[in-house]
Design a protein around this motif. Structure first.
Motif, PDB file in Angstrom:
ATOM      1  N   SER A 142     -40.780  14.571  15.635  1.00 10.42           N
ATOM      2  CA  SER A 142     -40.240  14.031  14.219  1.00 10.42           C
ATOM      3  C   SER A 142     -39.088  14.358  14.025  1.00 10.42           C
ATOM      4  CB  SER A 142     -41.683  14.546  13.512  1.00 10.42           C
ATOM      5  OG  SER A 142     -41.230  15.730  13.599  1.00 10.42           O
ATOM      6  N   GLN A 179     -43.440  10.505   4.275  1.00 11.30           N
ATOM      7  CA  GLN A 179     -43.140  11.543   5.418  1.00 11.30           C
ATOM      8  C   GLN A 179     -43.898  10.922   7.079  1.00 11.30           C
ATOM      9  OE1 GLN A 179     -44.733  15.587   4.386  1.00 11.30           O
ATOM     10  NE2 GLN A 179     -43.947  16.181   3.284  1.00 11.30           N
ATOM     11  N   GLU A 224     -35.801   7.972   8.979  1.00 11.88           N
ATOM     12  CA  GLU A 224     -36.925   9.143   9.029  1.00 11.88           C
ATOM     13  C   GLU A 224     -37.425   8.497  11.059  1.00 11.88           C
ATOM     14  OE1 GLU A 224     -40.512  10.544   8.060  1.00 11.88           O
ATOM     15  OE2 GLU A 224     -40.369  10.372   5.911  1.00 11.88           O
ATOM     16  N   TYR A 275     -43.715  13.068   9.958  1.00  4.16           N
ATOM     17  CA  TYR A 275     -44.634  13.616  10.411  1.00  4.16           C
ATOM     18  C   TYR A 275     -45.942  12.781  10.477  1.00  4.16           C
ATOM     19  CZ  TYR A 275     -41.024  17.032   8.693  1.00  4.16           C
ATOM     20  OH  TYR A 275     -39.590  17.963   8.561  1.00  4.16           O
ATOM     21  N   ARG A 276     -46.097  12.170   9.742  1.00  7.53           N
ATOM     22  CA  ARG A 276     -47.296  12.160   9.732  1.00  7.53           C
ATOM     23  C   ARG A 276     -47.923  11.075  11.515  1.00  7.53           C
ATOM     24  NH1 ARG A 276     -52.049  12.564  10.481  1.00  7.53           N
ATOM     25  NH2 ARG A 276     -53.670  10.367  10.289  1.00  7.53           N
ATOM     26  N   SER A 292     -45.917  11.968  14.341  1.00  8.38           N
ATOM     27  CA  SER A 292     -46.137  13.123  15.350  1.00  8.38           C
ATOM     28  C   SER A 292     -47.797  13.424  14.674  1.00  8.38           C
ATOM     29  CB  SER A 292     -45.130  14.215  14.628  1.00  8.38           C
ATOM     30  OG  SER A 292     -45.381  15.077  15.540  1.00  8.38           O
ATOM     31  N   GLU A 293     -48.407  13.365  14.287  1.00  7.97           N
ATOM     32  CA  GLU A 293     -50.061  13.937  13.492  1.00  7.97           C
ATOM     33  C   GLU A 293     -50.079  12.733  14.481  1.00  7.97           C
ATOM     34  OE1 GLU A 293     -50.073  16.762   9.821  1.00  7.97           O
ATOM     35  OE2 GLU A 293     -50.118  14.552   9.612  1.00  7.97           O
TER      36      GLU A 293
END
Length: 137
Positions: A93, A75, A103, A78-79, A81-82
């Motif tokens: 993301s 992911q 991605e 997503y990671r 983006s975090e």
């Protein structure tokens, strides 16, 4: 709405169609629209956008030489983006088919961004990638 001429021609041949929104065509909305356009022109925001570069997308890959995508289970978008958010940077993301086809993320800075702010953006983005990379060694 944007459509190719062949679709528009068929709609027109059929008598066209009327549509509208409850918030359009009123003096308040019109005034806001004119104010936005005035700011775009008066602040040279379109020229700034051309000079600075906007709406960029970056694909996240495992191996640059092979252009291999990361496993979906990581992911990555997503990671990243975090991590970016925790550093004070907002990126969007994106995943295709739950990561099956790769991605990426998008960055869309505001039209008023300055060169020092772009430098800060790149510094934070580089730090984001370094943190993600260190987590996945």
């Amino acid at each position: 709405m944007i459509a190719p001429n062949w679709i528009v021609a068929k709609v027109v041949e059929s008598g066209g169609f009327l549509h509208g929104y409850t918030y359009s065509g009123n003096p308040h909305s019109s005034t806001i629209g004119v104010a936005v356009l005035n700011e775009l022109v008066n602040q040279n925001l379109m020229e700034n956008a051309q000079r600075m570069g906007f709406l960029n997308a970056v694909e996240i890959i495992e191996d640059r030489a092979a252009m291999a995508i990361l496993r979906a289970s990581k992911q990555a978008s997503y990671r990243d983006s975090e991590i970016a958010r925790d550093l004070g940077l907002h990126i969007y993301s994106r995943r295709a088919a739950s990561g099956k086809f790769g991605e990426w993320f998008m960055a869309a800075p505001p039209l008023i961004i300055t060169e020092p702010e772009i430098d800060l953006f790149m510094k934070l983005l580089t730090k984001t990638f370094r943190i993600f990379e260190s987590e996945n060694r």
